[in-house]
Design a protein around this motif. Sequence first.
Motif, PDB file in Angstrom:
ATOM      1  N   GLU A  81       0.844  -1.191   0.000  1.00 34.72           N
ATOM      2  CA  GLU A  81       0.000   0.000   0.000  1.00 34.72           C
ATOM      3  C   GLU A  81       0.881   1.244   0.000  1.00 34.72           C
ATOM      4  OE1 GLU A  81      -3.315   2.166   2.904  1.00 34.72           O
ATOM      5  OE2 GLU A  81      -2.816   0.041   3.186  1.00 34.72           O
ATOM      6  N   GLY A  82       0.546   2.185  -0.866  1.00 33.21           N
ATOM      7  CA  GLY A  82       1.336   3.405  -0.971  1.00 33.21           C
ATOM      8  C   GLY A  82       2.556   3.272  -1.855  1.00 33.21           C
TER       9      GLY A  82
ATOM     10  N   ASP B  32     -10.052 -12.982  -9.310  1.00 28.77           N
ATOM     11  CA  ASP B  32     -11.154 -12.200  -8.736  1.00 28.77           C
ATOM     12  C   ASP B  32     -10.857 -10.726  -9.044  1.00 28.77           C
ATOM     13  OD1 ASP B  32     -13.090 -10.953  -7.250  1.00 28.77           O
ATOM     14  OD2 ASP B  32     -12.838 -12.203  -5.479  1.00 28.77           O
ATOM     15  N   ILE B  33     -11.203 -10.321 -10.244  1.00 28.36           N
ATOM     16  CA  ILE B  33     -10.858  -8.980 -10.721  1.00 28.36           C
ATOM     17  C   ILE B  33     -11.473  -7.874  -9.862  1.00 28.36           C
ATOM     18  CG2 ILE B  33     -10.924  -7.396 -12.682  1.00 28.36           C
ATOM     19  CD1 ILE B  33      -9.018  -9.762 -13.047  1.00 28.36           C
ATOM     20  N   PRO B  34     -12.776  -7.954  -9.519  1.00 29.20           N
ATOM     21  CA  PRO B  34     -13.332  -6.884  -8.677  1.00 29.20           C
ATOM     22  C   PRO B  34     -12.581  -6.698  -7.364  1.00 29.20           C
ATOM     23  CG  PRO B  34     -15.096  -8.172  -9.641  1.00 29.20           C
ATOM     24  CD  PRO B  34     -13.825  -8.911  -9.941  1.00 29.20           C
ATOM     25  N   ALA B  35     -12.190  -7.804  -6.725  1.00 28.12           N
ATOM     26  CA  ALA B  35     -11.458  -7.700  -5.459  1.00 28.12           C
ATOM     27  C   ALA B  35     -10.101  -7.042  -5.663  1.00 28.12           C
ATOM     28  CB  ALA B  35     -11.282  -9.087  -4.835  1.00 28.12           C
ATOM     29  N   ILE B  36      -9.438  -7.366  -6.775  1.00 27.96           N
ATOM     30  CA  ILE B  36      -8.140  -6.761  -7.072  1.00 27.96           C
ATOM     31  C   ILE B  36      -8.291  -5.268  -7.335  1.00 27.96           C
ATOM     32  CG2 ILE B  36      -6.257  -6.686  -8.760  1.00 27.96           C
ATOM     33  CD1 ILE B  36      -6.636  -9.736  -9.088  1.00 27.96           C
ATOM     34  N   VAL B  37      -9.354  -4.896  -8.052  1.00 28.14           N
ATOM     35  CA  VAL B  37      -9.585  -3.481  -8.345  1.00 28.14           C
ATOM     36  C   VAL B  37      -9.842  -2.707  -7.061  1.00 28.14           C
ATOM     37  CG1 VAL B  37     -11.144  -1.843  -9.469  1.00 28.14           C
ATOM     38  CG2 VAL B  37     -10.376  -3.889 -10.697  1.00 28.14           C
TER      39      VAL B  37
ATOM     40  N   SER C 105      -6.636  -2.336  -5.195  1.00 23.42           N
ATOM     41  CA  SER C 105      -5.768  -1.354  -5.853  1.00 23.42           C
ATOM     42  C   SER C 105      -6.155   0.056  -5.433  1.00 23.42           C
ATOM     43  CB  SER C 105      -5.868  -1.488  -7.377  1.00 23.42           C
ATOM     44  OG  SER C 105      -5.443  -2.763  -7.811  1.00 23.42           O
ATOM     45  N   LYS C 106      -7.445   0.309  -5.431  1.00 22.59           N
ATOM     46  CA  LYS C 106      -7.940   1.626  -5.008  1.00 22.59           C
ATOM     47  C   LYS C 106      -7.536   1.902  -3.555  1.00 22.59           C
ATOM     48  CE  LYS C 106     -10.581   5.366  -5.145  1.00 22.59           C
ATOM     49  NZ  LYS C 106     -10.335   6.511  -6.021  1.00 22.59           N
ATOM     50  N   ALA C 107      -7.733   0.904  -2.694  1.00 16.91           N
ATOM     51  CA  ALA C 107      -7.403   1.063  -1.273  1.00 16.91           C
ATOM     52  C   ALA C 107      -5.904   1.254  -1.063  1.00 16.91           C
ATOM     53  CB  ALA C 107      -7.893  -0.141  -0.480  1.00 16.91           C
ATOM     54  N   ALA C 108      -5.085   0.678  -1.963  1.00 10.18           N
ATOM     55  CA  ALA C 108      -3.626   0.769  -1.839  1.00 10.18           C
ATOM     56  C   ALA C 108      -3.087   2.095  -2.369  1.00 10.18           C
ATOM     57  CB  ALA C 108      -2.962  -0.392  -2.566  1.00 10.18           C
ATOM     58  N   GLY C 109      -3.967   2.934  -2.925  1.00 10.67           N
ATOM     59  CA  GLY C 109      -3.528   4.222  -3.440  1.00 10.67           C
ATOM     60  C   GLY C 109      -3.031   4.192  -4.868  1.00 10.67           C
ATOM     61  N   SER C 110      -3.389   3.132  -5.616  1.00 14.86           N
ATOM     62  CA  SER C 110      -2.946   3.029  -7.008  1.00 14.86           C
ATOM     63  C   SER C 110      -3.576   4.132  -7.858  1.00 14.86           C
ATOM     64  CB  SER C 110      -3.313   1.655  -7.580  1.00 14.86           C
ATOM     65  OG  SER C 110      -2.758   0.626  -6.784  1.00 14.86           O
ATOM     66  N   LYS C 111      -2.875   4.508  -8.922  1.00 14.53           N
ATOM     67  CA  LYS C 111      -3.355   5.555  -9.824  1.00 14.53           C
ATOM     68  C   LYS C 111      -3.888   4.993 -11.131  1.00 14.53           C
ATOM     69  CE  LYS C 111      -0.032   8.995  -8.130  1.00 14.53           C
ATOM     70  NZ  LYS C 111       1.107   9.879  -8.531  1.00 14.53           N
ATOM     71  N   TRP C 112      -3.327   3.862 -11.567  1.00 15.82           N
ATOM     72  CA  TRP C 112      -3.702   3.293 -12.858  1.00 15.82           C
ATOM     73  C   TRP C 112      -3.830   1.770 -12.767  1.00 15.82           C
ATOM     74  CZ3 TRP C 112      -5.163   5.556 -17.358  1.00 15.82           C
ATOM     75  CH2 TRP C 112      -4.900   6.920 -17.521  1.00 15.82           C
ATOM     76  N   LEU C 113      -4.786   1.239 -13.513  1.00 18.36           N
ATOM     77  CA  LEU C 113      -4.888  -0.189 -13.762  1.00 18.36           C
ATOM     78  C   LEU C 113      -4.497  -0.410 -15.216  1.00 18.36           C
ATOM     79  CD1 LEU C 113      -8.388  -0.768 -12.131  1.00 18.36           C
ATOM     80  CD2 LEU C 113      -6.168  -1.306 -11.107  1.00 18.36           C
TER      81      LEU C 113
END
Length: 340
Positions: free
Chosen positions: A211-212, A260-265, A268-276
């Motif tokens: 995360e981060g 499990d794509i929704p869980a990964i997405v 990713s959002k929770a981890a502070g990701s900017k792009w998929l």
Amino acid sequence: MLLFFAVTLMCLASCGGASKKSEAKTEEVKECCLPVGLQLYSVRDDMAKDFKGTLQKVKEMGYEGVEFAGLYDQSPEQIKTWCAELGLNPISAHVPLADMLADIDKVIADYKAIGCEYIVVPYVTEERRPGGEKFMQMIEEIRTIGQKVKDAGMTLLYHNHDFEFQKTESGEFGLDYLYANVPADLLQTELDQCWVKYAGQDPVAYLQKYEGRSPVVHLKDYFAAGEQKEDPYALIGLNEGEKKENTAFEFRPLGYGVQDIPAIVRASKAAGSKWLIVEQDQPSMGKTPLECVAMSIEFMKQMQAEGTCCSENGHGEGHNHAHGEGCTHSHGADCDHNHK
């Protein structure tokens, strides 16, 4: 007559309120869904034939950005112009480590001219992998490259495969050892979630762990049936001595495999990701590369519309496999096989 006007005004007010609520809900969904780009290696043959035309098709599908895997003899200035014309964000670029070691200044200059924010180490050869004779040397090489990239106002990322999950003498996975020994300001992650899961690890847990430090995440789905009999790297043009026919493993469009794509997405959002970033190394299911990446972005659009990228309580089931192909388990747990 007065009563008619009163009822009409009340109806208009009510409808307007409903419309605003609907718009607010749509904006809420967009807020929790990250922008999606495409790794252009997925459509490399099309890129070689028609660079700009392929970029245009990618944009028309609904991708917001691209990650490069070679420039196909096009100038950085021309590519920047095309991306601007088409409204595509030139997010990042996979550049062979050998090219960075040979002339990192040129690599930085080229991709900075295009407008990329990230430069990515995409793959390392056997001697630089955990347990290899140059693994420790590679860590120092990446530290040096990362400093130069940082000084140029860009960020260096490392894109993993499964071989980084071999343990070092310290008992850590090679991937974790790398990130522990190169500071976060010099190296960020680009977790390839296909290879994380293929290595027997939990993609969501790895995003939480970094995360981060996970600005860009590779979304990649796959299907595996039974014991892995052949080398999957033969499928991506490596280990040329191996057969390329492989019925036990294949890359799939998002939503058609074990991930499990929704869980990964959401992670990713929770981890502070900017792009998929969507990537499919080889086409499958009888589809062309362009058809496969179109299927992936359609799955992402459907997920966004249902709100499953925001919450497990969206209209969908919070998982893929809506098309009955591949694994049907809620988290793909029973699809984890001994691939080695």
